[in-house]
Design a protein around this motif. Structure first.
Motif, PDB file in Angstrom:
ATOM      1  N   PRO B  87       1.774  -3.238 -17.314  1.00  0.00           N
ATOM      2  CA  PRO B  87       1.753  -2.877 -15.884  1.00  0.00           C
ATOM      3  C   PRO B  87       0.348  -2.510 -15.421  1.00  0.00           C
ATOM      4  O   PRO B  87      -0.604  -2.626 -16.209  1.00  0.00           O
ATOM      5  CB  PRO B  87       2.683  -1.657 -15.858  1.00  0.00           C
ATOM      6  CG  PRO B  87       2.554  -1.038 -17.223  1.00  0.00           C
ATOM      7  CD  PRO B  87       2.274  -2.161 -18.169  1.00  0.00           C
ATOM      8  N   VAL B  88       0.223  -2.075 -14.179  1.00  0.00           N
ATOM      9  CA  VAL B  88      -1.065  -1.591 -13.651  1.00  0.00           C
ATOM     10  C   VAL B  88      -0.838  -0.249 -12.974  1.00  0.00           C
ATOM     11  O   VAL B  88       0.296   0.127 -12.663  1.00  0.00           O
ATOM     12  CB  VAL B  88      -1.690  -2.540 -12.602  1.00  0.00           C
ATOM     13  CG1 VAL B  88      -2.252  -3.784 -13.259  1.00  0.00           C
ATOM     14  CG2 VAL B  88      -0.704  -2.870 -11.489  1.00  0.00           C
ATOM     15  N   LEU B  89      -1.936   0.452 -12.721  1.00  0.00           N
ATOM     16  CA  LEU B  89      -1.856   1.702 -11.967  1.00  0.00           C
ATOM     17  C   LEU B  89      -1.627   1.363 -10.490  1.00  0.00           C
ATOM     18  O   LEU B  89      -2.250   0.447  -9.959  1.00  0.00           O
ATOM     19  CB  LEU B  89      -3.143   2.512 -12.139  1.00  0.00           C
ATOM     20  CG  LEU B  89      -3.321   3.082 -13.552  1.00  0.00           C
ATOM     21  CD1 LEU B  89      -4.679   3.758 -13.682  1.00  0.00           C
ATOM     22  CD2 LEU B  89      -2.207   4.081 -13.870  1.00  0.00           C
ATOM     23  N   THR B  90      -0.752   2.120  -9.864  1.00  0.00           N
ATOM     24  CA  THR B  90      -0.330   1.761  -8.507  1.00  0.00           C
ATOM     25  C   THR B  90      -0.594   2.880  -7.491  1.00  0.00           C
ATOM     26  O   THR B  90      -0.017   2.887  -6.414  1.00  0.00           O
ATOM     27  CB  THR B  90       1.177   1.412  -8.509  1.00  0.00           C
ATOM     28  OG1 THR B  90       1.919   2.510  -9.058  1.00  0.00           O
ATOM     29  CG2 THR B  90       1.437   0.160  -9.327  1.00  0.00           C
ATOM     30  N   GLN B  91      -1.526   3.775  -7.848  1.00  0.00           N
ATOM     31  CA  GLN B  91      -1.727   4.891  -6.922  1.00  0.00           C
ATOM     32  C   GLN B  91      -2.365   4.446  -5.606  1.00  0.00           C
ATOM     33  O   GLN B  91      -2.048   4.998  -4.550  1.00  0.00           O
ATOM     34  CB  GLN B  91      -2.514   6.045  -7.572  1.00  0.00           C
ATOM     35  CG  GLN B  91      -3.991   5.843  -7.705  1.00  0.00           C
ATOM     36  CD  GLN B  91      -4.342   5.070  -8.987  1.00  0.00           C
ATOM     37  OE1 GLN B  91      -3.557   4.277  -9.492  1.00  0.00           O
ATOM     38  NE2 GLN B  91      -5.539   5.301  -9.493  1.00  0.00           N
ATOM     39  N   HIS B  92      -3.229   3.431  -5.625  1.00  0.00           N
ATOM     40  CA  HIS B  92      -3.820   2.975  -4.359  1.00  0.00           C
ATOM     41  C   HIS B  92      -2.745   2.382  -3.448  1.00  0.00           C
ATOM     42  O   HIS B  92      -2.706   2.673  -2.241  1.00  0.00           O
ATOM     43  CB  HIS B  92      -4.921   1.930  -4.622  1.00  0.00           C
ATOM     44  CG  HIS B  92      -6.106   2.492  -5.334  1.00  0.00           C
ATOM     45  ND1 HIS B  92      -6.825   1.781  -6.284  1.00  0.00           N
ATOM     46  CD2 HIS B  92      -6.696   3.714  -5.271  1.00  0.00           C
ATOM     47  CE1 HIS B  92      -7.802   2.539  -6.746  1.00  0.00           C
ATOM     48  NE2 HIS B  92      -7.742   3.717  -6.153  1.00  0.00           N
ATOM     49  N   ALA B  93      -1.900   1.570  -4.030  1.00  0.00           N
ATOM     50  CA  ALA B  93      -0.828   0.953  -3.230  1.00  0.00           C
ATOM     51  C   ALA B  93       0.101   2.019  -2.654  1.00  0.00           C
ATOM     52  O   ALA B  93       0.456   1.973  -1.466  1.00  0.00           O
ATOM     53  CB  ALA B  93      -0.040  -0.027  -4.094  1.00  0.00           C
ATOM     54  N   GLY B 141      -1.787  -5.103  11.343  1.00  0.00           N
ATOM     55  CA  GLY B 141      -2.288  -5.865  12.494  1.00  0.00           C
ATOM     56  C   GLY B 141      -3.680  -5.438  12.907  1.00  0.00           C
ATOM     57  O   GLY B 141      -4.018  -5.492  14.083  1.00  0.00           O
ATOM     58  N   GLY B 142      -4.479  -4.986  11.948  1.00  0.00           N
ATOM     59  CA  GLY B 142      -5.846  -4.601  12.251  1.00  0.00           C
ATOM     60  C   GLY B 142      -5.974  -3.233  12.905  1.00  0.00           C
ATOM     61  O   GLY B 142      -6.986  -2.916  13.524  1.00  0.00           O
ATOM     62  N   PHE B 143      -4.945  -2.397  12.768  1.00  0.00           N
ATOM     63  CA  PHE B 143      -5.008  -1.024  13.314  1.00  0.00           C
ATOM     64  C   PHE B 143      -6.246  -0.305  12.798  1.00  0.00           C
ATOM     65  O   PHE B 143      -6.922   0.404  13.533  1.00  0.00           O
ATOM     66  CB  PHE B 143      -3.729  -0.279  12.911  1.00  0.00           C
ATOM     67  CG  PHE B 143      -3.650   1.129  13.408  1.00  0.00           C
ATOM     68  CD1 PHE B 143      -3.187   1.413  14.695  1.00  0.00           C
ATOM     69  CD2 PHE B 143      -4.023   2.190  12.585  1.00  0.00           C
ATOM     70  CE1 PHE B 143      -3.098   2.734  15.136  1.00  0.00           C
ATOM     71  CE2 PHE B 143      -3.938   3.508  13.040  1.00  0.00           C
ATOM     72  CZ  PHE B 143      -3.472   3.781  14.313  1.00  0.00           C
ATOM     73  N   TRP B 144      -6.520  -0.474  11.496  1.00  0.00           N
ATOM     74  CA  TRP B 144      -7.765  -0.017  10.886  1.00  0.00           C
ATOM     75  C   TRP B 144      -8.416  -1.184  10.161  1.00  0.00           C
ATOM     76  O   TRP B 144      -7.687  -2.015   9.596  1.00  0.00           O
ATOM     77  CB  TRP B 144      -7.502   1.059   9.822  1.00  0.00           C
ATOM     78  CG  TRP B 144      -7.105   2.407  10.299  1.00  0.00           C
ATOM     79  CD1 TRP B 144      -7.712   3.170  11.239  1.00  0.00           C
ATOM     80  CD2 TRP B 144      -6.018   3.189   9.796  1.00  0.00           C
ATOM     81  NE1 TRP B 144      -7.078   4.380  11.369  1.00  0.00           N
ATOM     82  CE2 TRP B 144      -6.023   4.422  10.487  1.00  0.00           C
ATOM     83  CE3 TRP B 144      -5.034   2.984   8.831  1.00  0.00           C
ATOM     84  CZ2 TRP B 144      -5.093   5.440  10.255  1.00  0.00           C
ATOM     85  CZ3 TRP B 144      -4.115   3.982   8.591  1.00  0.00           C
ATOM     86  CH2 TRP B 144      -4.140   5.190   9.301  1.00  0.00           C
ATOM     87  N   PRO B 145      -9.718  -1.231  10.096  1.00  0.00           N
ATOM     88  CA  PRO B 145     -10.352  -2.224   9.209  1.00  0.00           C
ATOM     89  C   PRO B 145     -10.174  -1.791   7.744  1.00  0.00           C
ATOM     90  O   PRO B 145      -9.991  -0.602   7.454  1.00  0.00           O
ATOM     91  CB  PRO B 145     -11.825  -2.192   9.620  1.00  0.00           C
ATOM     92  CG  PRO B 145     -12.028  -0.871  10.267  1.00  0.00           C
ATOM     93  CD  PRO B 145     -10.695  -0.428  10.844  1.00  0.00           C
ATOM     94  N   ALA B 146     -10.235  -2.765   6.854  1.00  0.00           N
ATOM     95  CA  ALA B 146      -9.970  -2.500   5.435  1.00  0.00           C
ATOM     96  C   ALA B 146     -10.875  -1.406   4.873  1.00  0.00           C
ATOM     97  O   ALA B 146     -10.425  -0.561   4.075  1.00  0.00           O
ATOM     98  CB  ALA B 146     -10.130  -3.800   4.634  1.00  0.00           C
ATOM     99  N   ALA B 147     -12.143  -1.383   5.283  1.00  0.00           N
ATOM    100  CA  ALA B 147     -13.067  -0.393   4.727  1.00  0.00           C
ATOM    101  C   ALA B 147     -12.635   1.033   5.086  1.00  0.00           C
ATOM    102  O   ALA B 147     -12.751   1.963   4.279  1.00  0.00           O
ATOM    103  CB  ALA B 147     -14.491  -0.662   5.230  1.00  0.00           C
ATOM    104  N   ARG B 148     -12.108   1.183   6.289  1.00  0.00           N
ATOM    105  CA  ARG B 148     -11.620   2.492   6.734  1.00  0.00           C
ATOM    106  C   ARG B 148     -10.380   2.890   5.916  1.00  0.00           C
ATOM    107  O   ARG B 148     -10.235   4.051   5.500  1.00  0.00           O
ATOM    108  CB  ARG B 148     -11.296   2.418   8.236  1.00  0.00           C
ATOM    109  CG  ARG B 148     -10.595   3.623   8.813  1.00  0.00           C
ATOM    110  CD  ARG B 148     -11.549   4.804   8.993  1.00  0.00           C
ATOM    111  NE  ARG B 148     -10.873   5.943   9.610  1.00  0.00           N
ATOM    112  CZ  ARG B 148     -10.982   7.191   9.193  1.00  0.00           C
ATOM    113  NH1 ARG B 148     -11.762   7.491   8.164  1.00  0.00           N
ATOM    114  NH2 ARG B 148     -10.338   8.167   9.819  1.00  0.00           N
ATOM    115  N   ILE B 149      -9.504   1.925   5.678  1.00  0.00           N
ATOM    116  CA  ILE B 149      -8.303   2.200   4.872  1.00  0.00           C
ATOM    117  C   ILE B 149      -8.702   2.633   3.461  1.00  0.00           C
ATOM    118  O   ILE B 149      -8.152   3.597   2.911  1.00  0.00           O
ATOM    119  CB  ILE B 149      -7.376   0.956   4.843  1.00  0.00           C
ATOM    120  CG1 ILE B 149      -6.837   0.678   6.252  1.00  0.00           C
ATOM    121  CG2 ILE B 149      -6.226   1.158   3.844  1.00  0.00           C
ATOM    122  CD1 ILE B 149      -6.110  -0.645   6.409  1.00  0.00           C
ATOM    123  N   ALA B 150      -9.695   1.938   2.902  1.00  0.00           N
ATOM    124  CA  ALA B 150     -10.142   2.297   1.549  1.00  0.00           C
ATOM    125  C   ALA B 150     -10.635   3.736   1.513  1.00  0.00           C
ATOM    126  O   ALA B 150     -10.338   4.486   0.565  1.00  0.00           O
ATOM    127  CB  ALA B 150     -11.235   1.325   1.086  1.00  0.00           C
TER     128      ALA B 150
END
Lengths: 204, 204
Positions: B87-93, B141-150
């Protein structure tokens, strides 16, 4: 009957899921022209050999399973109630099974059914050697009197035969009850009946 | 929709059985007029809190399950393959899920589907934060850009929200993935779909 290998059905006499499988496996196998080889084991001994914990050891899982036994029985249409003493030691039942299989082979599966139903439908104590030898006498049509069966169940030969069956189960990578092996593939749990049926259907 | 409580669906994003349940639970619940509350967890953390071993820790069980994942997917008609890293670690998801649930609630379940399919149908590495934030940006739907989500996924708030969800699962006596709780009754495993359906049907 097919010339293919029998389907191996491993179970512990105290296992509700094993009991449920015991009520389903014969008609399923017959439908696909296959024989079933019944292999009672002592689940705790098989798990210990693998270094695995028992399914009931943790209270959270035990509570969950006690509820799941009843709803699974209802879903499968099987007469079941949780015995007052659960689980119990099943070495007398398992040794008597292999004794019958060796000497009165046609009596072994009827005996197994009678033990499973006595414990898991009627709530009787199947750790009691008198009860087991009585059921074995009845299943064998009086081939031996119960007192003789009780002596044979206590003898070293019967212990050795059960030990060999357990050792074989460990080598076959059995790790639960029920555990069915069909053409080299394992099926753990009565909930794998659909998976087993799909395999048997494909193999026709 | 019924006024009754939602059905809680606990799962780990790396769990094949959890993925299979994720593809089945919504139509089943809808059929009985019930809503589903998706509750991603980190299975290892829930099990550790109970003092239970992981399902893949023993090689015999791991080998068995890897085979069972594939045949279960086939039986359920679900697109699946074992990822190269499993398996993998899933804390980010899981953190990204609760972040979306809080701020863009309609995006949370579509995001969960996209992560589960990315890992368990397409074999992508979902421990990778860039992949997770990309999927979250798309689902929202682009509510946040990916960098902001990260950035938000790495922040203490997101960690605390996931910890609270895990703690809640432990208190609810969840001990596996998938684990569904409907009207106080637990259903562990995608193989409990028939049991769950029987309960929902009775409750109508």
């Amino acid at each position: 009957m097919s010339a293919r290998e029998a389907i191996d059905f491993y179970f512990d006499f105290a296992s509700p899921y094993g009991y449920f499988m015991s009520e389903k496996i014969t008609p399923l196998a017959q439908h696909y022209g296959r024989e079933v080889r019944w292999r009672p084991i002592l689940l705790f001994a098989v798990l210990r050999a693998h270094g695995l914990a028992g399914p009931l050891e943790h209270p959270i899982k035990r509570d969950y399973m006690v509820n799941d036994f009843a709803r699974s029985a209802a879903l499968l249409g099987i007469d079941y109630r949780l015995p007052a003493v659960f689980p119990v030691l099943t070495q007398h039942a398992a040794r008597a099974f292999y004794l019958l299989e060796k000497h009165v082979p046609e009596a072994a599966v009827p005996f197994a059914h009678s033990v499973l139903r006595s414990y898991l439908a009627d709530g009787n104590d199947i750790s009691d050697l008198d009860r087991i030898s009585g059921l074995a006498e009845k299943a064998s049509g009086g081939f031996w009197p119960a007192a003789r069966i009780a002596d044979l169940v206590r003898a070293d030969d019967a212990k050795a035969d059960l030990q060999a069956a357990i050792q074989h189960a460990v080598e076959q990578r059995v790790f639960g009850s029920p555990f069915v092996i069909a053409d080299g593939e394992g099926f753990f749990g009565v909930d794998r009946l659909p998976h087993l049926e799909a395999k048997l259907a494909r193999g026709q």
